[in-house]
Each structure stands twice: as structure tokens, then as C-alpha cells.
Design a protein around this motif. Structure first.
Motif, short mmCIF file in Angstrom:
data_model
loop_
_atom_site.label_atom_id
_atom_site.label_comp_id
_atom_site.label_asym_id
_atom_site.label_seq_id
_atom_site.Cartn_x
_atom_site.Cartn_y
_atom_site.Cartn_z
N PRO A 19 0.95 -1.18 0.07
CA PRO A 19 0.03 -0.07 0.05
C PRO A 19 0.84 1.21 0.02
O PRO A 19 1.96 1.29 0.47
N ILE A 20 0.47 2.41 -0.89
CA ILE A 20 1.13 3.58 -0.54
C ILE A 20 1.01 4.43 0.69
O ILE A 20 -0.45 4.55 0.87
N PRO A 21 1.78 4.81 1.17
CA PRO A 21 1.47 5.43 2.59
C PRO A 21 0.90 6.82 2.30
O PRO A 21 1.07 7.32 1.39
N THR A 22 0.02 7.36 3.14
CA THR A 22 -0.39 8.51 3.13
C THR A 22 0.22 9.62 3.71
O THR A 22 0.83 9.50 4.91
N GLU A 23 0.39 10.76 3.12
CA GLU A 23 1.09 11.94 3.58
C GLU A 23 0.78 12.46 4.75
O GLU A 23 -0.80 12.60 4.85
N SER A 24 1.42 12.87 5.72
CA SER A 24 0.94 13.28 6.90
C SER A 24 0.17 14.86 6.68
O SER A 24 0.59 15.54 5.77
N ALA A 25 -0.96 15.08 7.36
CA ALA A 25 -1.84 16.29 7.16
C ALA A 25 -1.04 17.52 7.63
O ALA A 25 -1.64 18.66 7.24
N GLY A 26 -0.50 17.24 8.71
CA GLY A 26 0.24 18.44 9.54
C GLY A 26 -0.78 19.38 10.03
O GLY A 26 -1.71 18.99 10.71
N ALA A 28 -2.92 20.90 8.61
CA ALA A 28 -4.26 20.85 7.93
C ALA A 28 -5.26 19.66 8.32
O ALA A 28 -6.35 19.55 7.87
N LEU A 29 -4.70 18.97 9.39
CA LEU A 29 -5.51 17.83 10.00
C LEU A 29 -6.85 18.28 10.34
O LEU A 29 -7.75 17.64 9.97
N PRO A 30 -7.16 19.37 11.17
CA PRO A 30 -8.47 19.62 11.38
C PRO A 30 -9.43 19.86 9.93
O PRO A 30 -10.55 19.44 10.13
N VAL A 31 -8.94 20.61 8.93
CA VAL A 31 -9.78 20.61 7.92
C VAL A 31 -10.05 19.24 7.24
O VAL A 31 -11.05 18.97 6.56
N LEU A 235 -9.83 9.12 0.50
CA LEU A 235 -10.71 9.64 -0.62
C LEU A 235 -11.41 11.01 -0.08
O LEU A 235 -11.49 11.87 -0.83
N CYS A 236 -11.74 10.96 1.07
CA CYS A 236 -12.91 12.03 1.39
C CYS A 236 -12.13 13.10 2.35
O CYS A 236 -12.88 14.14 2.73
N SER A 237 -10.99 12.86 2.82
CA SER A 237 -10.31 13.90 3.79
C SER A 237 -9.43 14.90 3.01
O SER A 237 -9.24 16.00 3.73
N LYS A 238 -9.41 14.72 1.56
CA LYS A 238 -8.68 15.66 1.04
C LYS A 238 -9.42 16.65 0.05
O LYS A 238 -10.69 15.84 -0.30
N PRO A 239 -8.90 17.83 -0.13
CA PRO A 239 -9.92 18.70 -0.73
C PRO A 239 -10.21 18.36 -2.18
O PRO A 239 -11.28 18.46 -2.70
#
Length: 351
Positions: A19-26, A28-31, A235-239
Motif C-alpha cells: 500500500p502507498i503510505p498517506t502523507e501527513s496532514a500536518g 491541515a489535519l482539522p480541515v 478519499l474523503c479527507s482531502k480537498p
């Protein structure tokens, strides 16, 4: 990940099942959390409404396509980058013959549940499931095609599956496009697996369009089965998300001889006084023999029995998929993925 080194392709070093790891939201995590909480209920409600109600109503092709575009739009799949070989941007309408049309077949890479959803939103096709050791395929619905992107790969079809060859499927549906995922399972999008021999049954005059679908960010792929929460979060957490679609020029099945025209056959049979009787023998037997061989070889390994022309045809499609996706072909297949999943599950359970 060194313990999974045996599942890296020896030639290229590519690991198509990791699986491809997900980049850290940093910061922007609350968004991301806000987008996830807002989108997931809406996406579930809209998807259930479509698959349980809308698709069964007489809303026509455009109504079904509008429903699917709604499903794609909720998680922010807005940007579609489409390029077709041999067609300049903005001139696709003038080169419609270089794009799939009724009676043609799409052979697509398979990495995400978004693949069949997007293809259905564009073409409203028929989906056919392939298997690595048979020339027969199984007609499946869009929902099944999406669901199988989350399930364990299969070496053989189910005992009660209704199997058919692609030539028959094309003849039964001359006004529809058929979509085939010849890799037989999902990957992380970084390699092209060996293709199913089912492509060898495509009629020689049928257009075959290799499709490559890649995503930005690439973590919406599902090489690991039952990763529902991870996929929904990515899928749903990114703009927004971008799909990069590349389409190759039409390929024809050169491994099968082009059948004689009906007129030529009629002429040869009707001239009974001038035609050698022995020249007409076996014309019907040849067809039935091929069909019997095709059915009887459903569960057998086709690799050893392939001719040079058949291997060259499959290689041509695989090379086109690799070129379009800017990746390499790998020697790992469905059997290796099954072994990888078993080791992956064991390693996760020990943590």
C-alpha cells in the motif's frame, strides 16, 4: 518492508502489492477531519440511493451517468486529465474513431474502486471479470466490479459462475462497450501484472483500447483487501483528487485469423460441381472444435499452450498499459499477491 522483499519484481525492484503510505496532514489535519465528517455520510447516502434505487429506474443512460458523476464529485474528484494517443488536445470530437465506441473493448489497469466507477460514468459499459488461468470471463455488475477492488484475488472463478468468452460477449452486446481488467486483481498502480489469456478470445476485427488510470494523490489505490476505512479516509479527507487518463490507439487481436466473409463461404459451398469436395470438409468442425477446446480449458493453465502470436498480442497490450502509465511490467501475478496478503495479515497480527 524488507521482509516483503520476495514480493518485489526481480528485474525492476517494484513491489506492486504494497500500500502507498498517506502523507501527513500536518497543520491541515482539522480541515481533513472536517471534510471527512461532512463527506462520508453524504457519499454513503448518495451511493446507496444510486445502487438500490436510481439505477433500476427508467432514467436512461444520461441519468445513470449523472448519478455516477455525483458519486465521484462528492469526494472531490474534479480534475480529469485526459490524453488520447494520436489526438491533439481539443480535437477529440474530430477523431472519434480513436476513442472507444459501441462494439469495442477497453482493457484497463486496475488499482482502485474509482476505476470502474469512472469508466461507468463515461461509457456505461459492460464489465467482465477475468481470471489468470482461463480464457473465459464472467459478466459482472458495476457494484460487483467496485466491491471486488476490496476483496481477495481469485485464481479461479466460483463453481456457479456463468462464464463466457469475450467473442460471445461482444456478439451478444454489439451496441455496448465492454470493460476488462486483464490484470485480474488490484495493484498500487506502480506496475503492470501479467495479463489474463481471456484477451485471446477477442474477435480480430474488434477494436481494443488500452486505458491507464492514475491518481494524485496515489494513496486511493487498494492493493490490500478490505481496507475500507483507510480508503475512505484517503478519499474523503482531502480537498480534491486528480485522475490522469491515458488512452492508446486501437489494437487488434492479430493472434486470431480473420474469418472468411459469409459471401465467400456461400460461393465456395454453392459451386458443388466445380469445387473440390475435400476443400469444404472441416469448415463446421473447426468452429465446434475451437469452442470445445475453449470450454474444456476453462480451469487449465493457458501459459504453456500459448503460441508465439498469442504471446506477442498479450505483450503488445501489456506494453501499451505500461507505457501509458509510465510504469514497468512485473512478473508477479495473482498467486504471488495471495501469498503476499497472507504474509501481510500475519505481520499485522503480531503487532
Amino acid at each position: 518492508m524488507e521482509r516483503f522483499s520476495q514480493f518485489r519484481d526481480k528485474g525492476s525492484g517494484i513491489a506492486p502489492f504494497l500500500p502507498i503510505p498517506t502523507e501527513s496532514a500536518g497543520f491541515a489535519l482539522p480541515v481533513h477531519i472536517f471534510l471527512y465528517v461532512c463527506r462520508v455520510p453524504l457519499l454513503i447516502i448518495f451511493a446507496l440511493s444510486y445502487f438500490l434505487v436510481l439505477q433500476w429506474l427508467p432514467i436512461g443512460i444520461w441519468g445513470r451517468k449523472a448519478g455516477l458523476w455525483g458519486i465521484l464529485g462528492i469526494p472531490g474528484i474534479w480534475w480529469i486529465d485526459l490524453q488520447v494517443d494520436g489526438v491533439k488536445k481539443g480535437s477529440l470530437a474530430k477523431n472519434s474513431t480513436k476513442f472507444p465506441e459501441a462494439g469495442s473493448i477497453i482493457t484497463s489497469s486496475r488499482a482502485s474502486p474509482i476505476d470502474p466507477c469512472y469508466l461507468a460514468a463515461i461509457f456505461d459499459p459492460i464489465f467482465a471479470a477475468t481470471y489468470p488461468h482461463t480464457k473465459l470471463v464472467e459478466r459482472i455488475s458495476l457494484f460487483t466490479a467496485i466491491y471486488r477492488s476490496f476483496t481477495h484475488p481469485k485464481l479461479e472463478p466460483a463453481y456457479n459462475a456463468r462464464l463466457v468468452d469475450l467473442e460471445t460477449l461482444v456478439k451478444q452486446n454489439p451496441d455496448r462497450i465492454i470493460v476488462v481488467f486483464p490484470e485480474c486483481t488490484t495493484t498500487n498502480g506502480r506496475g503492470i501484472l501479467p495479463l489474463s489469456p481471456s484477451l485471446l478470445t477477442i474477435p480480430p476485427r474488434t477494436k481494443i483500447f488500452p486505458f491507464s488510470l492514475r491518481y494524485t494523490a496515489p494513496d486511493v489505490t487498494t492493493p490490500i483487501p478490505h481496507c475500507y476505512f483507510t480508503f475512505m479516509w484517503n478519499l474523503c479527507s482531502k480537498p480534491s483528487h486528480c485522475i490522469r487518463i491515458r488512452v492508446a490507439e486501437a489494437i487488434y487481436n492479430t493472434s486470431k485469423p480473420i474469418p472468411a466473409t459469409k459471401a465467400a463461404t456461400t460461393t465456395a459451398v454453392s459451386s458443388s460441381y466445380t469445387t473440390n469436395y475435400f476443400d469444404t470438409l472441416g469448415s463446421d468442425n473447426g468452429v465446434s472444435s475451437d469452442a470445445d477446446t475453449l470450454v474444456s480449458s476453462g480451469g487449465e493453465d493457458q501459459e504453456a499452450s500459448m503460441t508465439r502470436e498469442e504471446r506477442a498480442f498479450l505483450d503488445k497490450i501489456a506494453e501499451a498499459l505500461a507505457r501509458l502509465g509510465r510504469v514497468k511490467r512485473v512478473g508477479l501475478g495473482v498467486k504471488e499477491k495471495i501469498d503476499f496478503i497472507a504474509m501481510w495479515a500475519t505481520s499485522r497480527s503480531r503487532r
